[in-house]
Design a protein around this motif. Structure first.
Motif, mmCIF file in Angstrom:
data_model
loop_
_atom_site.group_PDB
_atom_site.id
_atom_site.type_symbol
_atom_site.label_atom_id
_atom_site.label_comp_id
_atom_site.label_asym_id
_atom_site.label_seq_id
_atom_site.Cartn_x
_atom_site.Cartn_y
_atom_site.Cartn_z
ATOM 1 N N LYS A 33 1.065 -0.719 -0.041
ATOM 2 C CA LYS A 33 0.171 -0.137 -0.194
ATOM 3 C C LYS A 33 0.824 1.782 0.126
ATOM 4 N N ARG A 34 0.569 1.968 -0.927
ATOM 5 C CA ARG A 34 0.855 3.497 -0.281
ATOM 6 C C ARG A 34 0.121 4.467 -0.968
ATOM 7 N N TRP A 35 0.792 5.497 -0.045
ATOM 8 C CA TRP A 35 -0.353 6.990 -0.146
ATOM 9 C C TRP A 35 0.125 8.020 -1.493
ATOM 10 N N ARG A 36 -0.975 8.213 -1.380
ATOM 11 C CA ARG A 36 -0.809 8.791 -3.441
ATOM 12 C C ARG A 36 -1.289 9.930 -3.853
ATOM 13 N N TYR A 37 -1.048 10.589 -4.432
ATOM 14 C CA TYR A 37 -1.821 12.566 -4.400
ATOM 15 C C TYR A 37 -1.499 12.432 -6.009
ATOM 16 N N ARG A 38 -3.380 12.347 -6.122
ATOM 17 C CA ARG A 38 -3.646 12.604 -7.644
ATOM 18 C C ARG A 38 -3.561 14.257 -8.023
ATOM 19 N N TYR A 39 -3.409 14.500 -8.950
ATOM 20 C CA TYR A 39 -3.619 16.414 -8.855
ATOM 21 C C TYR A 39 -3.570 16.250 -10.193
ATOM 22 N N TYR A 40 -4.015 17.098 -11.195
ATOM 23 C CA TYR A 40 -4.031 18.047 -12.038
ATOM 24 C C TYR A 40 -3.088 18.938 -12.437
ATOM 25 N N TYR A 41 -1.888 18.707 -13.659
ATOM 26 C CA TYR A 41 -1.007 19.506 -13.599
ATOM 27 C C TYR A 41 -0.957 19.929 -15.306
ATOM 28 N N GLN A 42 -1.569 20.911 -16.300
ATOM 29 C CA GLN A 42 -1.847 21.659 -17.235
ATOM 30 C C GLN A 42 -2.978 20.963 -18.142
ATOM 31 N N LYS A 52 -3.714 17.687 -16.942
ATOM 32 C CA LYS A 52 -4.064 16.185 -17.559
ATOM 33 C C LYS A 52 -3.574 15.215 -16.063
ATOM 34 N N GLU A 53 -4.226 14.897 -15.999
ATOM 35 C CA GLU A 53 -4.342 14.181 -14.393
ATOM 36 C C GLU A 53 -2.937 13.160 -14.184
ATOM 37 N N GLN A 54 -2.582 13.595 -13.045
ATOM 38 C CA GLN A 54 -1.030 13.318 -12.394
ATOM 39 C C GLN A 54 -0.353 12.364 -11.476
ATOM 40 N N LEU A 55 0.042 11.625 -11.101
ATOM 41 C CA LEU A 55 -0.091 10.154 -10.134
ATOM 42 C C LEU A 55 0.952 10.271 -9.069
ATOM 43 N N ILE A 56 1.315 10.998 -8.240
ATOM 44 C CA ILE A 56 2.865 10.639 -7.550
ATOM 45 C C ILE A 56 2.475 10.090 -5.948
ATOM 46 N N SER A 57 3.372 9.100 -6.093
ATOM 47 C CA SER A 57 3.244 8.048 -5.291
ATOM 48 C C SER A 57 3.944 8.427 -3.880
ATOM 49 N N LEU A 58 3.507 9.431 -2.591
ATOM 50 C CA LEU A 58 4.325 9.856 -1.493
ATOM 51 C C LEU A 58 5.553 9.045 -0.362
ATOM 52 N N GLY A 59 4.533 7.536 -0.253
ATOM 53 C CA GLY A 59 5.638 6.688 0.319
ATOM 54 C C GLY A 59 4.908 5.405 0.469
ATOM 55 N N ILE A 60 5.884 4.618 0.874
ATOM 56 C CA ILE A 60 5.104 3.254 1.503
ATOM 57 C C ILE A 60 4.452 2.921 2.576
ATOM 58 N N TYR A 61 3.587 2.617 2.283
ATOM 59 C CA TYR A 61 2.457 2.711 4.269
ATOM 60 C C TYR A 61 3.143 2.559 5.256
ATOM 61 N N PRO A 62 3.447 1.027 5.725
ATOM 62 C CA PRO A 62 4.019 0.711 6.809
ATOM 63 C C PRO A 62 5.149 1.531 7.637
ATOM 64 N N ASP A 63 6.063 2.268 6.009
ATOM 65 C CA ASP A 63 7.457 3.225 6.199
ATOM 66 C C ASP A 63 7.178 4.989 6.709
ATOM 67 N N VAL A 64 6.182 5.146 6.034
ATOM 68 C CA VAL A 64 6.111 6.423 6.094
ATOM 69 C C VAL A 64 4.593 6.364 6.818
#
Length: 72
Positions: free
Chosen positions: A1-10, A12-24
């Protein structure tokens, strides 16, 4: 499982991972999310910034750098 952030840039939908759940922890994920939102408000794509940081940490050890050095 990961922490993710979905956003729009220009638009277009973008998705970045903020880290893996137990570690972050949730607190760290929220801080990373806030930092990414600040970058977006300044017109910077957080995904591109993350890639640039990762490339700079790798130094000259990327495949492209080694191939260019060998080619010369």
């Amino acid at each position: 499982k990961r922490w993710r952030y979905r956003y729009y840039y220009q638009n277009k939908e973008q998705l970045i991972s903020l880290g893996i759940y137990p570690d972050v922890s949730l607190k760290d994920a929220r801080e990373r999310h806030a930092e990414a939102r600040k970058q977006l408000s300044n017109g910077i794509n957080p995904s591109d910034m993350k890639k640039a940081i990762k490339a700079s940490q790798a130094g000259g050890e990327s495949f492209e750098a080694i191939a260019r050095e060998w080619h010369m």
